[in-house]
Design an enzyme around this catalytic site. Structure first.
Site, PDB file in Angstrom:
ATOM      1  CD1 TRP A 130      -0.036  -1.635   3.013  1.00 46.72           C
ATOM      2  CD2 TRP A 130       0.803   0.425   3.244  1.00 46.72           C
ATOM      3  NE1 TRP A 130       0.837  -1.655   4.082  1.00 46.72           N
ATOM      4  CE2 TRP A 130       1.362  -0.400   4.240  1.00 46.72           C
ATOM      5  CE3 TRP A 130       1.162   1.771   3.186  1.00 46.72           C
ATOM      6  CZ2 TRP A 130       2.273   0.067   5.184  1.00 46.72           C
ATOM      7  CZ3 TRP A 130       2.087   2.245   4.114  1.00 46.72           C
ATOM      8  CH2 TRP A 130       2.626   1.396   5.098  1.00 46.72           C
ATOM      9  CG  ASN A 131       5.086   1.147   0.602  1.00 38.95           C
ATOM     10  OD1 ASN A 131       4.640   0.311  -0.180  1.00 38.95           O
ATOM     11  ND2 ASN A 131       6.378   1.262   0.836  1.00 38.95           N
ATOM     12  CE  LYS A 154      -4.159 -10.259  -1.511  1.00 41.39           C
ATOM     13  NZ  LYS A 154      -4.076  -9.255  -0.420  1.00 41.39           N
ATOM     14  CD  GLU A 228      11.305  -3.603  -2.607  1.00 40.81           C
ATOM     15  OE1 GLU A 228      11.667  -3.643  -1.402  1.00 40.81           O
ATOM     16  OE2 GLU A 228      10.459  -2.823  -3.036  1.00 40.81           O
ATOM     17  CB  CYS A 262      11.403  -1.145   1.159  1.00 41.46           C
ATOM     18  SG  CYS A 262       9.854  -2.048   1.266  1.00 41.46           S
TER      19      CYS A 262
END
Length: 452
Positions: A130-131, A154, A228, A262
């Site tokens: 979602w980020n 997805k 990732e 991340c």
């Protein structure tokens, strides 16, 4: 069963979307199969035309899409708009360079002819977070589709409106039905989708736990994965760094997108001669950040995306302080609104040193010299990105080779760029996205030999 779109700033329920039934999932899989059989026969010119139109629509709708992103996951409007516009550069890049990346390569041998082809393989399933709800999706889907594959998505359950908008975006750009489809499904449905014969590759951006689970399922089906995963990126500041520039980027590296990235700088490793100066100035910068309503132009960082994520960060903060870390500023949390936080006296063995802190929390770590700084940078199970700050560029290049990471930036913000490969090592995952390396992850690297 359904998915709710919830505004993380005030917890208002914006909308609710029904999950796909088993029959609806099967229909989408069937459509992907049909679409692939036709799409793989198209030429690069046809694919290029559609990608260029996709980029144009992203630019035209940037404000509308930005509003949806902000309402669903909480980043500021300016950051959300920047994310959408970055996607336009991705479309333009692969429209321009994709064909060249996939041109057959001749290999001189004693045979009449021998060469390597890069052929599409089928559907690529993307399990996305979602980020960066537009960028993360398009950076896998655009090169996969340019290569002649089709894409299934997805998406994270807290951004269902984004998932729906993305599918409609591809249709509006003129892509045939089935080339890109969003699956509003639960985690329990993912295994059956991966087992589908049309799905020949899976890419996931997310947590290490999710990556391990998906890799296990795909491995049993002998299907390729690109992962990732998390990061605890070191931000190494040496004694000769330009402090003013370094501080400016340090704040952005840690606190953009409310720290939910991340590749955000998370462990700020500063050598002893300048540690106190850097720590004092960093504290002042962090304390001055304005957290609040992401729809307000004056807000510099919005809420975290979900209540459970804020609670998880709060736990990491409390554990680190119990372990001996010192709170310099911030540390308060109301709902998903977490104030920008800075910890000092962080050392190996502490939660804030070893775990990925996915939110607005920075950890200051003192190193006696450059050798210890590099050792501390590498003392992590992650290896996604890193940055080094020094005016000695020759030394910086040498140090870059010593850092265990998928990317090292010198005197610059760690970021993804369509022109450069992106990915990590160790528990940050494997495989690469973007550049020529990324578009070749999900193709059949086919050897062709012709003898007389």
């Amino acid at each position: 069963m359904s998915f709710k779109s919830i505004n993380p700033y005030n917890q208002e329920v914006l909308n609710e979307f029904p999950a796909l039934s088993d029959r609806e999932i099967a229909a989408k899989i069937s459509l992907a199969e049909t679409a692939f059989e036709n799409w793989k026969k198209t030429n690069y010119s046809q694919r290029r035309e559609r990608l260029m139109r996709l980029g144009e629509l992203l630019e035209e709708r940037a404000d509308a899409y930005a509003r949806t992103i902000t309402l669903e996951m909480g980043k500021t409007l300016a950051e959300a708009r920047g994310e959408v516009l970055k996607c336009t550069t991705l479309c333009e890049f692969y429209a321009r360079e994709g064909e060249a990346f996939l041109q057959p390569e001749s290999v001189p041998t004693e045979m009449y002819k021998s060469y390597i082809r890069f052929d599409p393989i089928g559907a690529v399933l993307g399990i996305m977070p979602w980020n960066y709800p537009f960028w993360q999706v398009l950076r896998y889907a655009v090169p996969a589709i340019m290569a002649g594959n089709v894409a299934l998505l997805k998406h994270s359950p807290n951004v269902p409106q984004v998932a729906i908008d993305l599918e409609q975006l591809f249709l509006d750009a003129g892509f045939p039905e089935g080339i890109f489809q969003s699956l509003l499904i639960f985690v329990s449905d993912v295994q059956d989708v991966i087992k589908s014969p049309i799905v020949q590759g899976v890419t996931l951006t997310g947590s290490g736990r999710a990556g391990a689970a998906v890799a296990s399922i795909a491995g049993k089906q002998v299907k390729k994965t690109v992962l990732e995963l998390g990061g605890s990126d070191p931000f190494v500041v040496l004694a000769d760094a330009d402090i003013e520039k370094t501080l400016e980027v340090a704040v952005k590296a840690r606190f953009q997108n409310a720290g939910q990235s991340c590749i955000a700088g998370k462990r700020f490793i500063v050598v002893d001669p300048i540690f106190e100066e850097f720590a004092q100035a960093f504290q002042e910068h962090v304390a001055g950040l304005v957290q609040g309503d992401p729809m307000n132009p004056a807000t510099q960082l919005g809420p975290m995306a979900r209540l459970d994520l804020a609670q998880s960060l709060k736990r990491q903060l409390q554990e680190s302080m119990e372990e001996g870390a010192m709170l310099l500023t911030g540390g308060t949390c109301e709902g998903a609104n977490f104030q920008p936080t800075l910890l000092a006296h962080v050392v190996p063995g502490m939660t804030a040193f070893h775990e990925e802190t996915f939110g607005p929390l920075a950890a200051l770590i003192r190193a006696s010299d450059v050798r210890e700084a590099i050792a501390l940078a590498n003392q992590s199970e992650y290896g996604l990105g890193a940055s080094v700050w020094t005016q000695d560029l020759e030394r910086a290049q040498a140090l870059a080779s010593e850092i265990d990471s998928g990317a090292v930036f010198v005197n610059g913000l760690v970021r993804s760029d369509p022109r450069l490969p992106f990915g990590g090592i160790k528990k940050s995952g494997y495989g690469r996205e973007l550049s020529g390396y990324g578009i070749r992850e999900f193709v059949n690297v086919k050897t062709v030999v012709i003898e007389r």
